[in-house]
Design a protein around this motif. Structure first.
Motif, PDB file in Angstrom:
ATOM      1  N   GLU A 243       4.115  -0.690   8.478  1.00  0.00           N
ATOM      2  CA  GLU A 243       3.591   0.638   8.137  1.00  0.00           C
ATOM      3  C   GLU A 243       2.074   0.689   8.286  1.00  0.00           C
ATOM      4  O   GLU A 243       1.517   1.686   8.769  1.00  0.00           O
ATOM      5  CB  GLU A 243       4.001   1.031   6.716  1.00  0.00           C
ATOM      6  CG  GLU A 243       3.589   2.461   6.391  1.00  0.00           C
ATOM      7  CD  GLU A 243       4.114   2.986   5.059  1.00  0.00           C
ATOM      8  OE1 GLU A 243       3.908   4.187   4.789  1.00  0.00           O
ATOM      9  OE2 GLU A 243       4.721   2.195   4.303  1.00  0.00           O
ATOM     10  N   ILE A 244       1.388  -0.367   7.894  1.00  0.00           N
ATOM     11  CA  ILE A 244      -0.073  -0.413   8.072  1.00  0.00           C
ATOM     12  C   ILE A 244      -0.422  -0.307   9.558  1.00  0.00           C
ATOM     13  O   ILE A 244      -1.289   0.485   9.959  1.00  0.00           O
ATOM     14  CB  ILE A 244      -0.655  -1.708   7.472  1.00  0.00           C
ATOM     15  CG1 ILE A 244      -0.496  -1.735   5.947  1.00  0.00           C
ATOM     16  CG2 ILE A 244      -2.127  -1.878   7.870  1.00  0.00           C
ATOM     17  CD1 ILE A 244      -1.232  -0.666   5.195  1.00  0.00           C
ATOM     18  N   ALA A 245       0.252  -1.076  10.394  1.00  0.00           N
ATOM     19  CA  ALA A 245      -0.050  -1.063  11.830  1.00  0.00           C
ATOM     20  C   ALA A 245       0.241   0.301  12.449  1.00  0.00           C
ATOM     21  O   ALA A 245      -0.554   0.806  13.258  1.00  0.00           O
ATOM     22  CB  ALA A 245       0.744  -2.157  12.542  1.00  0.00           C
TER      23      ALA A 245
ATOM     24  N   LEU B 199      -5.487  -6.424   8.998  1.00  0.00           N
ATOM     25  CA  LEU B 199      -5.219  -5.283   9.878  1.00  0.00           C
ATOM     26  C   LEU B 199      -5.990  -4.043   9.421  1.00  0.00           C
ATOM     27  O   LEU B 199      -6.547  -3.305  10.245  1.00  0.00           O
ATOM     28  CB  LEU B 199      -3.730  -4.971   9.917  1.00  0.00           C
ATOM     29  CG  LEU B 199      -2.858  -5.893  10.770  1.00  0.00           C
ATOM     30  CD1 LEU B 199      -1.386  -5.558  10.572  1.00  0.00           C
ATOM     31  CD2 LEU B 199      -3.216  -5.794  12.260  1.00  0.00           C
ATOM     32  N   LEU B 200      -6.031  -3.802   8.123  1.00  0.00           N
ATOM     33  CA  LEU B 200      -6.803  -2.679   7.612  1.00  0.00           C
ATOM     34  C   LEU B 200      -8.269  -2.811   8.009  1.00  0.00           C
ATOM     35  O   LEU B 200      -8.899  -1.842   8.454  1.00  0.00           O
ATOM     36  CB  LEU B 200      -6.667  -2.587   6.091  1.00  0.00           C
ATOM     37  CG  LEU B 200      -5.368  -1.970   5.570  1.00  0.00           C
ATOM     38  CD1 LEU B 200      -5.180  -2.266   4.092  1.00  0.00           C
ATOM     39  CD2 LEU B 200      -5.363  -0.467   5.804  1.00  0.00           C
ATOM     40  N   ALA B 201      -8.810  -4.013   7.856  1.00  0.00           N
ATOM     41  CA  ALA B 201     -10.209  -4.237   8.225  1.00  0.00           C
ATOM     42  C   ALA B 201     -10.426  -4.031   9.721  1.00  0.00           C
ATOM     43  O   ALA B 201     -11.410  -3.413  10.146  1.00  0.00           O
ATOM     44  CB  ALA B 201     -10.641  -5.641   7.812  1.00  0.00           C
ATOM     45  N   ALA B 202      -9.487  -4.521  10.543  1.00  0.00           N
ATOM     46  CA  ALA B 202      -9.605  -4.363  12.002  1.00  0.00           C
ATOM     47  C   ALA B 202      -9.539  -2.897  12.402  1.00  0.00           C
ATOM     48  O   ALA B 202     -10.138  -2.486  13.407  1.00  0.00           O
ATOM     49  CB  ALA B 202      -8.496  -5.145  12.703  1.00  0.00           C
ATOM     50  N   ALA B 203      -8.831  -2.085  11.609  1.00  0.00           N
ATOM     51  CA  ALA B 203      -8.711  -0.651  11.899  1.00  0.00           C
ATOM     52  C   ALA B 203      -9.919   0.140  11.413  1.00  0.00           C
ATOM     53  O   ALA B 203      -9.996   1.349  11.628  1.00  0.00           O
ATOM     54  CB  ALA B 203      -7.447  -0.100  11.264  1.00  0.00           C
ATOM     55  N   GLY B 204     -10.856  -0.541  10.750  1.00  0.00           N
ATOM     56  CA  GLY B 204     -12.064   0.136  10.293  1.00  0.00           C
ATOM     57  C   GLY B 204     -12.055   0.532   8.833  1.00  0.00           C
ATOM     58  O   GLY B 204     -12.979   1.204   8.368  1.00  0.00           O
ATOM     59  N   SER B 205     -11.030   0.115   8.089  1.00  0.00           N
ATOM     60  CA  SER B 205     -10.943   0.389   6.649  1.00  0.00           C
ATOM     61  C   SER B 205     -10.851  -0.951   5.928  1.00  0.00           C
ATOM     62  O   SER B 205      -9.756  -1.457   5.688  1.00  0.00           O
ATOM     63  CB  SER B 205      -9.723   1.253   6.323  1.00  0.00           C
ATOM     64  OG  SER B 205      -9.812   2.513   6.957  1.00  0.00           O
ATOM     65  N   ASP B 206     -11.997  -1.531   5.606  1.00  0.00           N
ATOM     66  CA  ASP B 206     -12.032  -2.896   5.084  1.00  0.00           C
ATOM     67  C   ASP B 206     -11.819  -2.905   3.570  1.00  0.00           C
ATOM     68  O   ASP B 206     -12.683  -2.446   2.818  1.00  0.00           O
ATOM     69  CB  ASP B 206     -13.377  -3.537   5.432  1.00  0.00           C
ATOM     70  CG  ASP B 206     -13.396  -5.033   5.137  1.00  0.00           C
ATOM     71  OD1 ASP B 206     -12.493  -5.519   4.430  1.00  0.00           O
ATOM     72  OD2 ASP B 206     -14.317  -5.719   5.620  1.00  0.00           O
TER      73      ASP B 206
ATOM     74  N   ARG C 278      -1.789  -4.294  -6.291  1.00  0.00           N
ATOM     75  CA  ARG C 278      -1.946  -2.927  -6.804  1.00  0.00           C
ATOM     76  C   ARG C 278      -3.140  -2.244  -6.132  1.00  0.00           C
ATOM     77  O   ARG C 278      -3.075  -1.080  -5.738  1.00  0.00           O
ATOM     78  CB  ARG C 278      -2.150  -2.941  -8.320  1.00  0.00           C
ATOM     79  CG  ARG C 278      -0.920  -3.294  -9.123  1.00  0.00           C
ATOM     80  CD  ARG C 278      -1.154  -3.037 -10.616  1.00  0.00           C
ATOM     81  NE  ARG C 278      -0.109  -3.651 -11.409  1.00  0.00           N
ATOM     82  CZ  ARG C 278      -0.205  -4.836 -11.997  1.00  0.00           C
ATOM     83  NH1 ARG C 278      -1.323  -5.541 -11.867  1.00  0.00           N
ATOM     84  NH2 ARG C 278       0.789  -5.333 -12.709  1.00  0.00           N
ATOM     85  N   TYR C 279      -4.228  -2.992  -6.036  1.00  0.00           N
ATOM     86  CA  TYR C 279      -5.433  -2.452  -5.393  1.00  0.00           C
ATOM     87  C   TYR C 279      -5.169  -2.109  -3.933  1.00  0.00           C
ATOM     88  O   TYR C 279      -5.586  -1.044  -3.453  1.00  0.00           O
ATOM     89  CB  TYR C 279      -6.565  -3.475  -5.499  1.00  0.00           C
ATOM     90  CG  TYR C 279      -7.716  -3.196  -4.563  1.00  0.00           C
ATOM     91  CD1 TYR C 279      -8.667  -2.226  -4.869  1.00  0.00           C
ATOM     92  CD2 TYR C 279      -7.832  -3.893  -3.358  1.00  0.00           C
ATOM     93  CE1 TYR C 279      -9.721  -1.963  -3.988  1.00  0.00           C
ATOM     94  CE2 TYR C 279      -8.862  -3.626  -2.484  1.00  0.00           C
ATOM     95  CZ  TYR C 279      -9.807  -2.658  -2.810  1.00  0.00           C
ATOM     96  OH  TYR C 279     -10.832  -2.391  -1.937  1.00  0.00           O
ATOM     97  N   LEU C 280      -4.475  -2.989  -3.210  1.00  0.00           N
ATOM     98  CA  LEU C 280      -4.242  -2.745  -1.780  1.00  0.00           C
ATOM     99  C   LEU C 280      -3.421  -1.477  -1.576  1.00  0.00           C
ATOM    100  O   LEU C 280      -3.690  -0.696  -0.654  1.00  0.00           O
ATOM    101  CB  LEU C 280      -3.543  -3.951  -1.143  1.00  0.00           C
ATOM    102  CG  LEU C 280      -3.578  -3.969   0.393  1.00  0.00           C
ATOM    103  CD1 LEU C 280      -4.997  -4.157   0.901  1.00  0.00           C
ATOM    104  CD2 LEU C 280      -2.683  -5.079   0.939  1.00  0.00           C
TER     105      LEU C 280
ATOM    106  N   ALA D 130      -5.052   1.544   0.537  1.00  0.00           N
ATOM    107  CA  ALA D 130      -4.416   1.989   1.780  1.00  0.00           C
ATOM    108  C   ALA D 130      -4.020   3.458   1.684  1.00  0.00           C
ATOM    109  O   ALA D 130      -4.179   4.219   2.650  1.00  0.00           O
ATOM    110  CB  ALA D 130      -3.199   1.121   2.096  1.00  0.00           C
ATOM    111  N   GLU D 131      -3.523   3.879   0.528  1.00  0.00           N
ATOM    112  CA  GLU D 131      -3.132   5.280   0.370  1.00  0.00           C
ATOM    113  C   GLU D 131      -4.351   6.201   0.394  1.00  0.00           C
ATOM    114  O   GLU D 131      -4.298   7.307   0.947  1.00  0.00           O
ATOM    115  CB  GLU D 131      -2.334   5.466  -0.921  1.00  0.00           C
ATOM    116  CG  GLU D 131      -0.951   4.844  -0.834  1.00  0.00           C
ATOM    117  CD  GLU D 131      -0.104   5.076  -2.060  1.00  0.00           C
ATOM    118  OE1 GLU D 131       1.133   4.974  -1.948  1.00  0.00           O
ATOM    119  OE2 GLU D 131      -0.668   5.358  -3.142  1.00  0.00           O
ATOM    120  N   ARG D 132      -5.443   5.739  -0.175  1.00  0.00           N
ATOM    121  CA  ARG D 132      -6.665   6.546  -0.127  1.00  0.00           C
ATOM    122  C   ARG D 132      -7.182   6.654   1.306  1.00  0.00           C
ATOM    123  O   ARG D 132      -7.591   7.733   1.746  1.00  0.00           O
ATOM    124  CB  ARG D 132      -7.740   5.935  -1.033  1.00  0.00           C
ATOM    125  CG  ARG D 132      -8.967   6.814  -1.209  1.00  0.00           C
ATOM    126  CD  ARG D 132      -9.876   6.314  -2.290  1.00  0.00           C
ATOM    127  NE  ARG D 132     -10.675   5.181  -1.854  1.00  0.00           N
ATOM    128  CZ  ARG D 132     -11.765   4.749  -2.485  1.00  0.00           C
ATOM    129  NH1 ARG D 132     -12.161   5.348  -3.612  1.00  0.00           N
ATOM    130  NH2 ARG D 132     -12.445   3.718  -2.039  1.00  0.00           N
TER     131      ARG D 132
END
Length: 218
Positions: free
Chosen positions: A99-101, A141-148, A194-196, A200-202
């Motif tokens: 889902e992240i990808a 993956l989140l960091a690579a997508a620009g949301s670290d 919980r934080y992740l 990710a939702e934000r």
């Protein structure tokens, strides 16, 4: 005059497969050359081996262009991670990665870093702890997508504990070789999980379907 069918060959990592058409499959690959791409595998193509059309299989394929999109004509591959051998909980965690990808990377845009991360993370999940490997992969993956998620501002805003912050930073820096540099406690992992979810939702501006996948560990 008959138009010549345009054929292409490539390599990609299967992210998701769904039933489509009359016995066919809708397949989303993260390709080496063009990032996230949708394909259709008709029933005839499935004779190449339907078992290979599973998430985290490395697929070499031939496809034909059509008005409806890309049609898989032939493929061969090998699983980087055998999803069928995972527990239900671990399978849910790897679908979180999917889902992240699929959420954070646009279709048709090559991303060599993300492709390499998917391959390395799946191989690590097959070799060692699949729960930890999937979590690290989601972070990277989140960091690579620009949301670290390991940046200070969101960790402060979402009130991540010091132990959770240390774990997120270690996940962000690890390069898929050697021992992980930090002992992972259950409390730090749950706090970071919980934080992740919240991070990710934000960033996605919508709820995650796989939310909570990392909150229950066997």
């Amino acid at each position: 005059m008959r138009t010549q069918t345009k054929l292409e060959s490539g390599e990609g990592i299967v992210l998701s497969v769904r039933k489509a058409g009359e016995g066919g499959r809708s397949v989303r690959l993260f390709t080496r050359a063009a990032g996230l791409l949708p394909f259709f595998a008709p029933r005839a193509a499935l004779r190449c081996g339907p078992g290979l059309l599973a998430p985290f299989t490395l697929l070499r394929y031939s496809a034909a262009e059509s008005a409806a999109g890309k049609i898989l004509t032939q493929y061969e591959g090998r699983p980087l991670l055998d999803m069928m051998r995972l527990s239900y909980g671990d399978m849910a965690r790897w679908y979180y990665v999917v889902e992240i990808a699929e959420t954070f990377f646009p279709e048709g845009q090559a991303d060599g870093e993300a492709y390499a991360l998917l391959a390395a993370g799946a191989a690590e999940g097959a070799a060692r702890n699949p729960a930890v490997a999937s979590f690290i992969l989601a972070v990277q993956l989140l960091a690579a997508a620009g949301s670290d998620p390991a940046e200070d501002d969101p960790m402060e805003a979402l009130r991540l504990s010091p132990e959770g912050r240390a774990l997120l930073r270690a996940c962000r820096r690890w390069r898929w070789a050697g021992a992980f540099p930090l002992r992972i406690t259950r409390s730090a992992f749950r706090d970071a999980a919980r934080y992740l979810d919240a991070f990710a939702e934000r960033a996605a501006e919508r709820p995650l379907k796989t939310r909570g996948a990392f909150l229950s560990l066997e």
